[in-house]
Design an enzyme around this catalytic site. Structure first.
Site, mmCIF file in Angstrom:
data_model
loop_
_atom_site.group_PDB
_atom_site.id
_atom_site.type_symbol
_atom_site.label_atom_id
_atom_site.label_comp_id
_atom_site.label_asym_id
_atom_site.label_seq_id
_atom_site.Cartn_x
_atom_site.Cartn_y
_atom_site.Cartn_z
ATOM 1 N N GLU A 1 43.753 37.599 39.566
ATOM 2 C CA GLU A 1 44.551 38.517 39.062
ATOM 3 C C GLU A 1 45.855 38.896 39.498
ATOM 4 O O GLU A 1 46.188 38.675 40.777
ATOM 5 C CB GLU A 1 43.691 39.778 38.764
ATOM 6 C CG GLU A 1 42.723 39.570 37.801
ATOM 7 C CD GLU A 1 41.891 40.691 37.318
ATOM 8 O OE1 GLU A 1 41.409 40.830 36.082
ATOM 9 O OE2 GLU A 1 41.964 41.901 38.123
ATOM 10 N N CYS B 1 41.049 50.089 34.473
ATOM 11 C CA CYS B 1 41.795 48.686 34.759
ATOM 12 C C CYS B 1 41.465 47.845 33.458
ATOM 13 O O CYS B 1 40.474 48.216 32.601
ATOM 14 C CB CYS B 1 41.106 48.316 35.781
ATOM 15 S SG CYS B 1 39.371 48.184 36.138
#
Length: 197
Positions: A132, A83
């Protein structure tokens, strides 16, 4: 190698290479500016673009990574295969492929988009906040891993039942279950129904 948004070192205006810029977005994922990485994660957090990759082996087992102890954010916890954050102007797909190579030392096969998810996850351990707009990707890993020890402390391939047991006893990243659940339809399409994802 030509300098592109994916390969530039993204120096700050004063010329130092320590400032990493993230792409700030609105609730629809439209770019609205940039912010320094650590500043974007300070409470209450600023909504920024991110990506999460889920890689599987030929048996349909998910590759987990344990984040290196030296990382300032969520050190030592388990999380998805890879990620991170695209550089400003970098396509999320390109960023996902780049970081998978940088962190794990492999190029994923059949890497495919798996949707997006928006979340707000404070991390009590660090005091940082994950605000996010996350682009999800799924793919296969068909090469031997060469993890970067500065990024990854350990790796493990797990079945769906093994993940449930591990998740119940080991620390995982604050965002892990959110991104996994959002990616499940694409994971099932990639791995097939028999794997239990």
């Amino acid at each position: 190698m030509p300098i592109t948004p994916a390969t530039a070192d993204h120096r700050s205006p004063n010329g130092s290479a320590d400032a990493i810029l993230l792409e700030l977005v609105d609730e629809d994922g439209t770019t609205i500016g940039t912010a320094e990485k650590l500043a974007a994660h300070q409470p209450p957090g600023r909504l920024h673009r991110a990506f999460s990759v889920f890689l599987f082996d030929a048996a349909g087992r998910l590759l987990l990574q344990q984040r290196a102890l030296g990382k300032y954010h969520s050190p030592g916890v388990w999380s998805n295969s890879c990620c991170g954050h695209p550089y400003p102007g970098e396509a999320p797909f390109a960023a996902a492929a780049r970081r998978t190579q940088e962190e794990l030392g492999v190029s994923p096969s059949l890497l495919a988009e798996a949707g997006t998810v928006r979340y707000n996850h404070p991390d009590p351990a660090s005091g940082l906040v994950e605000q996010e707009f996350n682009h999800l990707f799924v793919g296969l890993v068909q090469q031997s891993l060469r993890p970067d020890p500065a990024e990854i402390g350990a790796t493990a391939f797990v079945t769906a039942p093994e993940l449930a047991g591990r998740h119940a006893q080991d620390p995982f990243s604050a965002w892990f279950m959110t991104v996994l659940d959002a990616a499940r339809p694409a994971i099932r399409e990639l791995t097939g129904p028999a794997t239990g994802w």
